[in-house]
Design an enzyme around this catalytic site. Structure first.
Site, PDB file in Angstrom:
ATOM      1  N   TYR A  70      11.648 -45.331 -52.775  1.00 13.87           N
ATOM      2  CA  TYR A  70      11.279 -44.180 -53.599  1.00 13.87           C
ATOM      3  C   TYR A  70      11.292 -42.889 -52.788  1.00 13.87           C
ATOM      4  O   TYR A  70      11.779 -41.860 -53.252  1.00 13.87           O
ATOM      5  CB  TYR A  70       9.886 -44.381 -54.225  1.00 13.87           C
ATOM      6  CG  TYR A  70       9.588 -43.285 -55.216  1.00 13.87           C
ATOM      7  CD1 TYR A  70       9.967 -43.416 -56.548  1.00 13.87           C
ATOM      8  CD2 TYR A  70       9.005 -42.088 -54.811  1.00 13.87           C
ATOM      9  CE1 TYR A  70       9.755 -42.391 -57.451  1.00 13.87           C
ATOM     10  CE2 TYR A  70       8.800 -41.051 -55.705  1.00 13.87           C
ATOM     11  CZ  TYR A  70       9.171 -41.210 -57.025  1.00 13.87           C
ATOM     12  OH  TYR A  70       8.970 -40.191 -57.915  1.00 13.87           O
ATOM     13  N   PHE A 122      30.178 -19.822 -65.065  1.00 17.36           N
ATOM     14  CA  PHE A 122      30.574 -21.007 -65.822  1.00 17.36           C
ATOM     15  C   PHE A 122      29.649 -21.109 -67.040  1.00 17.36           C
ATOM     16  O   PHE A 122      28.558 -20.534 -67.032  1.00 17.36           O
ATOM     17  CB  PHE A 122      30.440 -22.236 -64.908  1.00 17.36           C
ATOM     18  CG  PHE A 122      30.829 -23.515 -65.567  1.00 17.36           C
ATOM     19  CD1 PHE A 122      32.149 -23.760 -65.904  1.00 17.36           C
ATOM     20  CD2 PHE A 122      29.878 -24.486 -65.855  1.00 17.36           C
ATOM     21  CE1 PHE A 122      32.510 -24.948 -66.526  1.00 17.36           C
ATOM     22  CE2 PHE A 122      30.241 -25.674 -66.466  1.00 17.36           C
ATOM     23  CZ  PHE A 122      31.553 -25.905 -66.799  1.00 17.36           C
ATOM     24  N   ASP A 211      28.483 -20.787 -56.465  1.00 16.53           N
ATOM     25  CA  ASP A 211      28.586 -21.927 -57.378  1.00 16.53           C
ATOM     26  C   ASP A 211      29.778 -22.705 -56.836  1.00 16.53           C
ATOM     27  O   ASP A 211      30.933 -22.388 -57.106  1.00 16.53           O
ATOM     28  CB  ASP A 211      28.812 -21.446 -58.815  1.00 16.53           C
ATOM     29  CG  ASP A 211      28.947 -22.614 -59.793  1.00 16.53           C
ATOM     30  OD1 ASP A 211      29.029 -23.773 -59.328  1.00 16.53           O
ATOM     31  OD2 ASP A 211      28.986 -22.369 -61.009  1.00 16.53           O
ATOM     32  N   LYS A 254      32.594 -32.742 -59.128  1.00 13.81           N
ATOM     33  CA  LYS A 254      33.934 -32.227 -58.862  1.00 13.81           C
ATOM     34  C   LYS A 254      34.287 -32.584 -57.412  1.00 13.81           C
ATOM     35  O   LYS A 254      34.735 -33.700 -57.157  1.00 13.81           O
ATOM     36  CB  LYS A 254      33.995 -30.715 -59.094  1.00 13.81           C
ATOM     37  CG  LYS A 254      34.027 -30.281 -60.559  1.00 13.81           C
ATOM     38  CD  LYS A 254      32.820 -30.619 -61.366  1.00 13.81           C
ATOM     39  CE  LYS A 254      32.779 -30.040 -62.743  1.00 13.81           C
ATOM     40  NZ  LYS A 254      31.717 -29.077 -62.971  1.00 13.81           N
ATOM     41  N   HIS A 446      31.974 -26.103 -79.918  1.00 11.79           N
ATOM     42  CA  HIS A 446      33.205 -26.843 -79.618  1.00 11.79           C
ATOM     43  C   HIS A 446      32.949 -28.329 -79.421  1.00 11.79           C
ATOM     44  O   HIS A 446      33.839 -29.143 -79.596  1.00 11.79           O
ATOM     45  CB  HIS A 446      33.937 -26.234 -78.422  1.00 11.79           C
ATOM     46  CG  HIS A 446      33.131 -26.213 -77.172  1.00 11.79           C
ATOM     47  ND1 HIS A 446      32.050 -25.398 -77.008  1.00 11.79           N
ATOM     48  CD2 HIS A 446      33.244 -26.932 -76.020  1.00 11.79           C
ATOM     49  CE1 HIS A 446      31.523 -25.599 -75.805  1.00 11.79           C
ATOM     50  NE2 HIS A 446      32.227 -26.521 -75.193  1.00 11.79           N
TER      51      HIS A 446
HETATM   52  C1  LIG Z   1      30.930 -28.352 -63.856  1.00 15.11           C
HETATM   53  C2  LIG Z   1      30.464 -27.033 -63.407  1.00 15.11           C
HETATM   54  C3  LIG Z   1      29.114 -26.659 -63.494  1.00 15.11           C
HETATM   55  C4  LIG Z   1      28.060 -27.520 -64.150  1.00 15.11           C
HETATM   56  O1  LIG Z   1      27.920 -28.731 -63.497  1.00 15.11           O
HETATM   57  P1  LIG Z   1      27.524 -30.083 -64.247  1.00 15.11           P
HETATM   58  O2  LIG Z   1      27.569 -31.089 -63.147  1.00 15.11           O
HETATM   59  O3  LIG Z   1      28.530 -30.325 -65.319  1.00 15.11           O
HETATM   60  O4  LIG Z   1      26.155 -29.892 -64.788  1.00 15.11           O
HETATM   61  C5  LIG Z   1      28.752 -25.421 -63.000  1.00 15.11           C
HETATM   62  N1  LIG Z   1      29.651 -24.589 -62.475  1.00 15.11           N
HETATM   63  C6  LIG Z   1      30.954 -24.911 -62.374  1.00 15.11           C
HETATM   64  C7  LIG Z   1      31.920 -23.946 -61.773  1.00 15.11           C
HETATM   65  C8  LIG Z   1      31.411 -26.134 -62.845  1.00 15.11           C
HETATM   66  O5  LIG Z   1      32.708 -26.431 -62.782  1.00 15.11           O
END
Ligand SMILES: *Cc1c(COP(=O)(O)O)cnc(C)c1O
Length: 454
Positions: A70, A122, A211, A254, A446
């Site tokens: 934990y 984003f 980001d 990503k 969407h």
């Molecule tokens: C995907 C993404 C996010 C959000 O992330 P999640 O893991 O989907 O919550 C924020 N900023 C960018 C540039 C992204 O591509």
């Protein structure tokens, strides 16, 4: 060396091969919305590159070593070691995905009425800024507006506009640079631009965050396009980018090459304390933050693999290859090709469909019907202003379709199939019908709307 995937395949997943009749039925049942399709009815899935990558054998092996204690799990310390080496940030928290990091950071940092300024927020980032009562302001550079220009860094922020905004009168609570700029065609941000943002924010005493969902892909494009960076490794470039900022939020679905995970990291110890309280209340204890030990291990390994130049080269070449193939069949995409996605110019391919009948959406539907390919519209259906009955009031600036490329999942022949399918559509574009909304939810339309061809 000619384009080839720098890996071989050890586990396979069959993909559904369907008939056009089957797809017609499936799409009608889905209300002509690709988000409502079952993945079992999709042949090539280009809806998102988020959490859709293939794990390596080393990641799977690391996953088995996951320590599920934990608190204080060994897996956390392995994750911390890799993230510290990459970012240099002393305070870091795992979170379950990028938007959790955004929510925690903005709650700890932004005050109602303050501005958050970005090259482009984003969509979840914008939503989380607005949820704390702050205002999200996008200042993309002028080059970003020309879809056809080959300008190398169309993800840059407009520095003159940033300087003006920082000089007041509105209070700026945060500058956040999205690398690469997902909302702006997946275009990279130059190191020169990040350096200028760092200088301006320091002068004005405003926190500067990245980001960093696609930090490695941005670094790769810097080594390829920015003078002075050809001899650096992508990892060095990424480290330099993190060094310029005060912290980052990142969706590690990503460039972490995992199915779930995110990161919040920073230098300021006081801010970190405030974030930690929110983390514990809503995500989990500071050494797991919503992830399992297994996830943390796979992430630590993924964050090492993702800056491998052979991997990044092949990924960037895949996307560029697909861009050339589709240009050859007469379909334009946003130039120059980025890495994680191609953005098709549906408005230009389907001039007979007005924005009010959603040409981007129409092209995405046709790609599914013709080849079982799933991708998402980025045009007036997603970004335009609609009235209550679903009629368009203000169109989006462009009618695009995003084809996102999952990491290490599809081969060259899959991409050729995509281009051939598009080629069939481009032979007789006038046969593609427009679409009309029949059900319009008030929020995040969407994902949930339903349409019909007209
Ligand atoms: C995907 C993404 C996010 C959000 O992330 P999640 O893991 O989907 O919550 C924020 N900023 C960018 C540039 C992204 O591509």
């Amino acid at each position: 060396m000619p384009l080839m995937e720098p890996y071989r395949i050890k586990a396979v997943e069959p993909i559904p091969i369907t008939t056009r009749e089957h797809r017609e039925r499936a799409l009608a049942a889905a209300g002509y919305n690709p988000f409502n399709l079952s993945a079992a009815d999709v042949t090539i899935d280009l809806l998102s590159d988020s959490g859709t990558g293939a794990l390596s054998a080393d990641q799977q092996a690391a996953g088995l070593r996951g320590d599920e204690s934990y608190a204080g799990a060994r897996s956390f310390f392995r994750f911390r070691e890799v993230v510290e080496e990459l970012t240099g940030y002393p305070h870091l928290f795992p979170v379950h995905q990028g938007r959790a990091a955004e929510r925690i950071l903005f709650n700890a940092l932004l005050k109602p009425g303050q501005l958050s300024v970005s090259n482009t927020h984003f969509d979840t980032t914008r939503a989380n800024v607005e949820l704390v009562g702050a205002v999200a302001l996008d200042l993309p550079c002028a080059e970003a507006k020309d879809l056809d220009s080959y300008s190398p860094f169309k993800g840059d922020i407009d520095l003159e506009a940033l300087q003006r905004v920082l000089s007041g009168p509105d209070e700026v609570g945060l500058v956040i640079m999205t690398i690469t700029n997902n909302g702006g065609g997946g275009q990279p941000v130059s190191m020169a631009n990040l350096e200028a943002v760092a200088r301006l924010t320091r002068e004005h005493g405003v926190p500067f965050f990245l980001d960093a969902a696609r930090f490695a892909e941005n670094a790769w494009l810097v080594t390829q396009r920015e003078p002075g960076y050809a001899d650096r490794t992508p990892r060095q470039v990424a480290q330099e980018a993190f060094a310029l900022a005060d912290g980052c939020v990142a969706s590690l679905k990503k460039d972490g090459i995992v199915h779930m995970g995110g990161l919040l990291a920073m230098r300021d110890p006081e801010l970190a304390k405030r974030c930690e309280l929110l983390l514990i209340a809503t995500e989990g204890f500071r050494t797991y933050g919503g992830l399992s030990g297994r996830d943390l291990e796979m992430l630590a390994q993924g964050l090492v693999e993702v800056t491998d130049p052979a991997y990044l080269r092949s990924r960037a070449e895949q996307t560029a290859y697909l861009a050339e193939l589709i240009a050859d069949v007469g379909v334009d995409s946003v130039r120059p090709a980025g890495v994680h996605a191609l953005y098709l110019n549906a408005g230009r391919l389907l001039p007979h469909i007005p924005p009010s009948r959603f040409p981007g959406h129409a092209l995405a539907q046709e790609m599914y019907l013709a080849g079982g390919i799933r991708c998402a519209e980025l045009g007036s259906l997603y970004l335009g202003e609609l009235d209550e009955s679903g009629e368009l009031i203000t169109p989006a600036p462009y009618e695009l379709v995003r084809m996102a490329i999952p990491r290490r999942v599809y081969t060259k022949s899959h991409l050729e199939y995509v281009a051939e399918t598009l080629g069939e559509i481009a032979k007789r574009p006038e046969r593609v019908p427009g679409y009309r909304l029949v059900e319009v939810p008030a929020l995040l339309r969407h994902f949930n709307c339903r349409l019909e061809p007209c």
